[in-house]
Design a protein around this motif. Structure first.
Motif, PDB file in Angstrom:
ATOM      1  N   THR A  75      41.381  64.662  39.463  1.00 31.59           N
ATOM      2  CA  THR A  75      40.876  65.357  40.655  1.00 31.59           C
ATOM      3  C   THR A  75      41.995  65.453  41.673  1.00 31.59           C
TER       4      THR A  75
ATOM      5  N   THR B  43      43.065  66.496  45.437  1.00 31.24           N
ATOM      6  CA  THR B  43      42.669  66.846  46.803  1.00 31.24           C
ATOM      7  C   THR B  43      43.926  67.189  47.583  1.00 31.24           C
TER       8      THR B  43
ATOM      9  N   SER C 205      46.106  62.767  45.506  1.00 37.44           N
ATOM     10  CA  SER C 205      45.938  63.349  46.833  1.00 37.44           C
ATOM     11  C   SER C 205      47.318  63.700  47.387  1.00 37.44           C
TER      12      SER C 205
ATOM     13  N   GLU D 122      39.686  70.167  39.708  1.00 32.33           N
ATOM     14  CA  GLU D 122      39.797  69.210  38.600  1.00 32.33           C
ATOM     15  C   GLU D 122      40.730  69.818  37.569  1.00 32.33           C
TER      16      GLU D 122
ATOM     17  N   ARG E 165      45.440  67.686  51.413  1.00 35.23           N
ATOM     18  CA  ARG E 165      45.213  67.411  52.839  1.00 35.23           C
ATOM     19  C   ARG E 165      45.949  68.444  53.685  1.00 35.23           C
TER      20      ARG E 165
ATOM     21  N   HIS F  49      42.823  60.494  40.098  1.00 36.67           N
ATOM     22  CA  HIS F  49      42.747  61.179  41.380  1.00 36.67           C
ATOM     23  C   HIS F  49      44.149  61.238  41.979  1.00 36.67           C
TER      24      HIS F  49
ATOM     25  N   ALA G 178      43.026  72.479  45.264  1.00 38.34           N
ATOM     26  CA  ALA G 178      42.061  71.387  45.155  1.00 38.34           C
ATOM     27  C   ALA G 178      41.053  71.717  44.052  1.00 38.34           C
TER      28      ALA G 178
END
Lengths: 113, 118
Positions: free
Chosen positions: A108, A110, A12, A88, A112, A10, A86
């Motif tokens: 993954t 993400t 971010s 996979e 913001r 993951h 955003a």
């Protein structure tokens, strides 16, 4: 046998900042390497591929990846993340003997606001 | 126009039933594939056909049987469905050169079929 390891499950990032997705491969041949993206509830879309030509590969949507044989890496980067990034992301290696694709476990991303 | 299409998009069925998923590509490709994506999003090849001939047959239960009536279609039939068959199944295709499929070929994926076995 070919395999890939995606080092981050993951990632971010803030919108407008760089994205780095790390991938290491294991291959006894000159590999073909791919990055695919899968948006939620969608199929997979090819971002870019390396097939033993230029080591720096440019793909769609501002993504690029650099093949480094000495490090057995094929990291994916983008200078400035957008909310639409955003998704996979899958690093993939192709077996030259039987053209099977071996997928990494996925990262993954993400983004913001 | 959709390049690789699959039907149905969603499939909910009871254990023990038999079901089929259809795949069609209008790219003129020679090679087609079936992949399974599990609940952890791990993707694994199941089968591949080149010019209607089976070329990749991974270790999958023989309840799964692919059928390629022509180069543009590769269907997946599943007998006696089990709970563990619940997954997203992706069809893909690629253009092989004169020497047949190659590791540099780009595979184009369909939108997936989400199979839920109750």
């Amino acid at each position: 046998a070919q395999s890939v390891t995606q080092l981050d499950s993951h990632v971010s990032v803030s919108e407008g900042t760089p994205v780095l997705l790390r991938c290491n491969y294991s291959s006894s041949y000159s590999p073909s390497l791919f990055w695919y993206v899968q948006h939620p509830n969608k199929g997979l879309q090819l971002l870019l591929k390396y097939t033993s030509a230029a080591t720096l590969v440019k793909g769609i949507n501002g993504f690029e990846a650099e093949f480094k044989k000495s490090e057995t890496s094929f990291h994916l980067t983008k200078p400035s993340a957008h909310m639409s990034d955003a998704a996979e992301y899958f690093c993939v290696v192709s077996d030259p003997d039987d053209y099977k694709l071996s997928f990494g476990a996925g990262t993954t991303v993400t983004v913001r606001a | 126009d959709t390049a690789v299409s699959q039907t149905p998009k969603y499939l909910v069925t009871q254990m023990g039933n038999d079901k089929s998923i259809k795949c069609e590509q209008n790219l003129g490709h020679d090679t087609m594939y079936w992949y399974k994506q599990d609940s952890k999003k791990f993707l694994k090849i199941m089968f591949s056909y080149n010019n209607k001939e089976l070329i990749i047959n991974e270790t999958v239960p023989n309840r799964f049987s692919p059928k390629s009536p022509d180069k543009a279609h590769l269907n997946l039939h599943i007998n006696s469905l089990e709970l563990g068959d619940s997954a997203v199944y992706f069809c893909a295709s690629s253009q092989a050169g004169s020497g047949g499929p190659h590791s540099t070929d780009t595979q184009y994926f369909g939108p997936g079929t989400r199979l839920t076995v109750l």
